[in-house]
Every structure is written in structure tokens, then in C-alpha cells.
Design a protein around this motif. Structure first.
Motif, PDB file in Angstrom:
ATOM      1  N   LEU A  23      84.466   9.765  25.651  1.00 50.91           N
ATOM      2  CA  LEU A  23      83.256   8.963  25.443  1.00 50.91           C
ATOM      3  C   LEU A  23      82.199   9.755  24.688  1.00 50.91           C
ATOM      4  O   LEU A  23      81.467   9.200  23.864  1.00 50.91           O
ATOM      5  N   GLY A  24      82.117  11.054  24.957  1.00 49.13           N
ATOM      6  CA  GLY A  24      81.170  11.896  24.237  1.00 49.13           C
ATOM      7  C   GLY A  24      81.520  12.036  22.766  1.00 49.13           C
ATOM      8  O   GLY A  24      80.674  12.411  21.955  1.00 49.13           O
ATOM      9  N   CYS A  25      82.748  11.756  22.407  1.00 52.53           N
ATOM     10  CA  CYS A  25      83.174  11.868  21.009  1.00 52.53           C
ATOM     11  C   CYS A  25      83.245  10.514  20.305  1.00 52.53           C
ATOM     12  O   CYS A  25      82.855  10.394  19.147  1.00 52.53           O
ATOM     13  N   ALA A  26      83.741   9.507  20.985  1.00 56.20           N
ATOM     14  CA  ALA A  26      84.129   8.280  20.306  1.00 56.20           C
ATOM     15  C   ALA A  26      83.104   7.156  20.358  1.00 56.20           C
ATOM     16  O   ALA A  26      83.300   6.145  19.669  1.00 56.20           O
ATOM     17  N   LEU A  27      82.059   7.275  21.148  1.00 55.37           N
ATOM     18  CA  LEU A  27      81.062   6.215  21.141  1.00 55.37           C
ATOM     19  C   LEU A  27      80.416   6.120  19.765  1.00 55.37           C
ATOM     20  O   LEU A  27      80.241   7.111  19.065  1.00 55.37           O
ATOM     21  N   GLU A  28      80.051   4.922  19.381  1.00 60.52           N
ATOM     22  CA  GLU A  28      79.600   4.665  18.018  1.00 60.52           C
ATOM     23  C   GLU A  28      78.363   5.481  17.638  1.00 60.52           C
ATOM     24  O   GLU A  28      78.257   5.957  16.510  1.00 60.52           O
ATOM     25  N   GLN A  29      77.432   5.666  18.588  1.00 56.51           N
ATOM     26  CA  GLN A  29      76.221   6.407  18.237  1.00 56.51           C
ATOM     27  C   GLN A  29      76.472   7.915  18.138  1.00 56.51           C
ATOM     28  O   GLN A  29      75.658   8.628  17.565  1.00 56.51           O
ATOM     29  N   TYR A  30      77.577   8.416  18.681  1.00 55.63           N
ATOM     30  CA  TYR A  30      77.888   9.844  18.586  1.00 55.63           C
ATOM     31  C   TYR A  30      78.861  10.091  17.432  1.00 55.63           C
ATOM     32  O   TYR A  30      78.527  10.767  16.482  1.00 55.63           O
ATOM     33  N   GLY A  31      80.069   9.572  17.522  1.00 59.37           N
ATOM     34  CA  GLY A  31      81.019   9.529  16.418  1.00 59.37           C
ATOM     35  C   GLY A  31      81.455  10.853  15.809  1.00 59.37           C
ATOM     36  O   GLY A  31      81.929  10.873  14.687  1.00 59.37           O
ATOM     37  N   VAL A  32      81.281  11.967  16.497  1.00 65.82           N
ATOM     38  CA  VAL A  32      81.701  13.268  15.987  1.00 65.82           C
ATOM     39  C   VAL A  32      82.709  13.839  16.979  1.00 65.82           C
ATOM     40  O   VAL A  32      82.480  13.820  18.178  1.00 65.82           O
ATOM     41  N   TYR A  33      83.806  14.339  16.481  1.00 68.86           N
ATOM     42  CA  TYR A  33      84.888  14.779  17.348  1.00 68.86           C
ATOM     43  C   TYR A  33      84.941  16.287  17.553  1.00 68.86           C
ATOM     44  O   TYR A  33      85.938  16.801  18.045  1.00 68.86           O
ATOM     45  N   TRP A  34      83.891  17.014  17.228  1.00 69.25           N
ATOM     46  CA  TRP A  34      83.845  18.454  17.456  1.00 69.25           C
ATOM     47  C   TRP A  34      83.957  18.838  18.925  1.00 69.25           C
ATOM     48  O   TRP A  34      84.541  19.889  19.235  1.00 69.25           O
ATOM     49  N   PRO A  35      83.426  18.060  19.871  1.00 76.07           N
ATOM     50  CA  PRO A  35      83.556  18.466  21.281  1.00 76.07           C
ATOM     51  C   PRO A  35      84.994  18.502  21.802  1.00 76.07           C
ATOM     52  O   PRO A  35      85.235  19.068  22.864  1.00 76.07           O
ATOM     53  N   VAL A  87      75.870  24.805  22.328  1.00 77.29           N
ATOM     54  CA  VAL A  87      75.679  25.385  20.999  1.00 77.29           C
ATOM     55  C   VAL A  87      75.799  24.315  19.920  1.00 77.29           C
ATOM     56  O   VAL A  87      75.010  24.282  18.966  1.00 77.29           O
ATOM     57  N   LEU A  88      76.762  23.419  20.074  1.00 83.84           N
ATOM     58  CA  LEU A  88      76.912  22.335  19.091  1.00 83.84           C
ATOM     59  C   LEU A  88      75.697  21.410  19.085  1.00 83.84           C
ATOM     60  O   LEU A  88      75.285  20.920  18.032  1.00 83.84           O
ATOM     61  N   ALA A  89      75.114  21.160  20.256  1.00 84.12           N
ATOM     62  CA  ALA A  89      73.932  20.298  20.322  1.00 84.12           C
ATOM     63  C   ALA A  89      72.697  21.010  19.765  1.00 84.12           C
ATOM     64  O   ALA A  89      71.848  20.380  19.122  1.00 84.12           O
ATOM     65  N   ARG A  90      72.568  22.318  20.010  1.00 86.07           N
ATOM     66  CA  ARG A  90      71.415  23.064  19.488  1.00 86.07           C
ATOM     67  C   ARG A  90      71.434  23.151  17.968  1.00 86.07           C
ATOM     68  O   ARG A  90      70.383  23.219  17.337  1.00 86.07           O
ATOM     69  N   THR A  91      72.617  23.170  17.378  1.00 86.83           N
ATOM     70  CA  THR A  91      72.722  23.216  15.917  1.00 86.83           C
ATOM     71  C   THR A  91      72.750  21.826  15.300  1.00 86.83           C
ATOM     72  O   THR A  91      72.988  21.705  14.103  1.00 86.83           O
ATOM     73  N   SER A  92      72.519  20.799  16.093  1.00 88.19           N
ATOM     74  CA  SER A  92      72.497  19.388  15.674  1.00 88.19           C
ATOM     75  C   SER A  92      73.828  18.920  15.095  1.00 88.19           C
ATOM     76  O   SER A  92      73.876  17.991  14.298  1.00 88.19           O
ATOM     77  N   THR A  93      74.914  19.551  15.500  1.00 89.92           N
ATOM     78  CA  THR A  93      76.238  19.074  15.112  1.00 89.92           C
ATOM     79  C   THR A  93      76.611  17.843  15.925  1.00 89.92           C
ATOM     80  O   THR A  93      77.205  16.908  15.403  1.00 89.92           O
ATOM     81  N   ILE A  94      76.264  17.855  17.213  1.00 86.07           N
ATOM     82  CA  ILE A  94      76.448  16.688  18.070  1.00 86.07           C
ATOM     83  C   ILE A  94      75.091  16.350  18.686  1.00 86.07           C
ATOM     84  O   ILE A  94      74.168  17.163  18.669  1.00 86.07           O
ATOM     85  N   GLN A  95      74.981  15.157  19.229  1.00 88.31           N
ATOM     86  CA  GLN A  95      73.734  14.740  19.871  1.00 88.31           C
ATOM     87  C   GLN A  95      73.737  15.196  21.329  1.00 88.31           C
ATOM     88  O   GLN A  95      74.780  15.501  21.905  1.00 88.31           O
TER      89      GLN A  95
END
Length: 131
Positions: A23-35, A87-95
């Protein structure tokens, strides 16, 4: 029969943890699969404990250096899996919302892994060592 119920409960909680991760990856408002890179930590975390239990003998009740090293390495892997989403959230890679979902999934998955060792680590008739 209690071992089967524990196995079903552990698999159910593992599925819930992976659902939070996805859910942290695939929800439409997130949409990034780095996690999804935390899946590597899920696979790596029980390996030091498996190796130390295989190599160490349980006849000695005092502290075992091999087992202590395994606990240290496992702790480092678990802390890294919680640190990666931050770290991914601090670098704005994920929300930050995705970070929260991944952290919740991490907690559930690692509690499931701990439950596996508690239930099946006793060395009795229904043990993971037989697999």
C-alpha cells in the motif's frame, strides 16, 4: 494442532505486513516503488540467527559469542530496514504517508519473524530445524 494454528496465524500476520508495504508503494498518490527494497532486509534478517543456532551448542548456559554476534547483526539489519524509508522520505523520494505505511509493515513483518523464532525455535517435535 497448535503448531498448525501458529503457522496459520504467522502467515496471516505476514500477509498483513506485506499489504502495508505494498500500500505504501502502489497507492495512486504515492506511486513510487523504492520502498520495496526493504524486502531485502526481510530476507537477510533471520539468516544470522539461523547460522548461529546451527553452529553453537546449547549445552552451555552462559553467553555465546557466536549468538551475540548474530543478535548484533540482526539488530543492524532491522534498524536499517526502519531507516531506509526515513531516508527516502527525507530526500523527497517518497512521501511521508508512504513512509508511515512502510514502517507499519516493517513492524508487523519483524514481529512475525520474531513470532516464528518463538514458536518454532524450541527444538521440540515441531521445529523449523526439521524443515
Amino acid at each position: 494442532m497448535a503448531g498448525i494454528k501458529a503457522l496459520v496465524g504467522l502467515s496471516f500476520s505476514g500477509a498483513i505486513g506485506l499489504t502495508f508495504l505494498l500500500l505504501g508503494c502502489a497507492l495512486e498518490q504515492y506511486g513510487v516503488y523504492w520502498p520495496l527494497f526493504v524486502l531485502i532486509f526481510y530476507v537477510l534478517s533471520p539468516i544470522p540467527t539461523f547460522i548461529s543456532r546451527r553452529l553453537s551448542d546449547d549445552s552451555d548456559s552462559s553467553s555465546n559469542a557466536c549468538r551475540e554476534l548474530a543478535y548484533f547483526l540482526t539488530t543492524g539489519i532491522v534498524v536499517s530496514s526502519f531507516g531506509l524509508p526515513i531516508v527516502l522520505a527525507r530526500t523527497s523520494t517518497i512521501q511521508w504517508g508512504a513512509c508511515g505505511l512502510v514502517m507499519t509493515g516493517n513492524a508487523v513483518i519483524f514481529l512475525t519473524i520474531l513470532g516464528f523464532f518463538v514458536v518454532f525455535g524450541g527444538g521440540d517435535d515441531f521445529s523449523w530445524e526439521q524443515w
